[in-house]
Design an enzyme around this catalytic site. Sequence first.
Site, PDB file in Angstrom:
ATOM      1  CB  SER A 273     -54.036  24.084 -32.873  1.00  0.00           C
ATOM      2  OG  SER A 273     -54.588  25.266 -32.306  1.00  0.00           O
TER       3      SER A 273
ATOM      4  CE  LYS B 242     -50.958  23.157 -29.027  1.00  0.00           C
ATOM      5  NZ  LYS B 242     -52.041  23.286 -28.040  1.00  0.00           N
TER       6      LYS B 242
ATOM      7  CG  ASN C 136     -52.646  19.766 -30.043  1.00  0.00           C
ATOM      8  OD1 ASN C 136     -51.739  20.345 -29.460  1.00  0.00           O
ATOM      9  ND2 ASN C 136     -53.676  20.396 -30.583  1.00  0.00           N
TER      10      ASN C 136
ATOM     11  NE  ARG D 264     -86.589  -7.675 -11.312  1.00  0.00           N
ATOM     12  CZ  ARG D 264     -87.541  -8.617 -11.220  1.00  0.00           C
ATOM     13  NH1 ARG D 264     -88.757  -8.288 -10.827  1.00  0.00           N
ATOM     14  NH2 ARG D 264     -87.272  -9.865 -11.515  1.00  0.00           N
TER      15      ARG D 264
END
Length: 492
Positions: A290, A296, A298, A330
């Site tokens: 972080s 942290k 993550n 088309r």
Amino acid sequence: MPSDRDRPPMDEGLLSPVTVGHDETVTDAAYLDALVTAEVALARAYGELGLAPAEAVDEIEAEFGWQGGLRGCPDHGVDLTALVAASVAGGNPVIPLVARLRERVSDDARVWVHRGATSQDIVDTAAMLLARTATSKVVAALEHTEVSLRSLARSRRDEVAAARTLTQHAVPTTVGLRATAWLRGVARAKERVQEVEHNLPAQLGGAAGTLASFAEIAGPEPAADLPAAFAHELGLAAPDAPWHTTRWPITELGDALVQAIDAVGKIAGDVATLSRTEIGELAEGSGGGSSAMPQKRNPAASVLIRSAALRAPQLGATLHLASALAADERPDGAWHAEWPTLRELLRLALGATAHASALVSDLHVDTDAVARNLGATGGLIVAERLSLVLGPVAGAEAVSRLVSDAAAGGGERDHVGRGATPEAFVADLLDPANYTGLAGALVDDAVAPSGRSGADVGPRFGAHDARSGRAAHAPNARDAPQTPLSDQEENP
């Protein structure tokens, strides 16, 4: 100020980290390679049928660096930036590409460049070439993920964990069975992508899908043979008929890619949830950091995979909206809407499956956290079992009171054990490991060498107790001791 040519491409992955390092097979440059490859392959197909002079075909091959249907023409020498700018006027890149290719060969060879074809023949075929390369990589990543999941399921076969339904603890399961659920989803998706990969068709129909130009050039029979010869040169499937506005090759490819991303997205979602600080049962091998909170770790890979899984279904829906509902011979805009949509789906599938392969191979299970969470409700996780075993003896209302009292405090052992119920029976009844049902058999079936997908669980799950003739089971109502419950637990 830098010129346009000096500027980097618009999208290098800054806002799509899930695809960084995994999308080289679907770049604009790769698409251009595939377009040139398709044009050279068409000339070769004419040559194989004896319709084009060998000298002309040889010149075209040499000029644009033909290296075979699988490798194509990576050294074609066409300027991508100039081609992009020239593509706007006609609405597709083939129109200016053909002009550039023709001006580089002699008059005798020039007539066999793009002979009888329409832009859609080349664009669609190039899309199939890119898809073939990309899907082979997706399949390889899914296969690697399968191997890792089999190992995880096998090693954690009997590790009991809390199953959660609607976010709450429900009944016991096993870490191995959870991995098995992931495995079955990945295996199914891999089979689907493989099937599509092996059936990607070339496109060759001429201006409106009638092959009239080819019949005019070579006659009806050679014209009928030309699409298969074209496909053979490229290593693609021979089309049953032109599919200019019958777009199942696009929608089936898109659906298979979405399914693959769904399968790994499910894994990522579970890993992200189970790696929450307050749960902590799983952890990625190398978590992300972080910018503001150094503590942290993550679940970065899971986050990236989920980002792809959240986008993919709408891309698949766009293909159905545009491709499946193509108008006339088309459509006006629907065909063009396919190009970036399909490319982005391929790109996301490449990135998501590659990240999933790495994630699963280095996934950590915290056994202590699994056990701690399993016991967090004080035995209430086997409440369903109590209802099944004690209900016929004590009555549903009494069991409901028992569970309510246990939830209020003291744990279920204190309440179930109250009275004359034998301690051994109580211990067995409340042990979550004795209420995992067929979890072990389901794991065994999924990791077996036969590689069954799990749709057919088979008779092996009906293991019988030879002495009683009954299916082997944990204690149930018939095994419960016929002793009175405490006053609090007796029926009124």
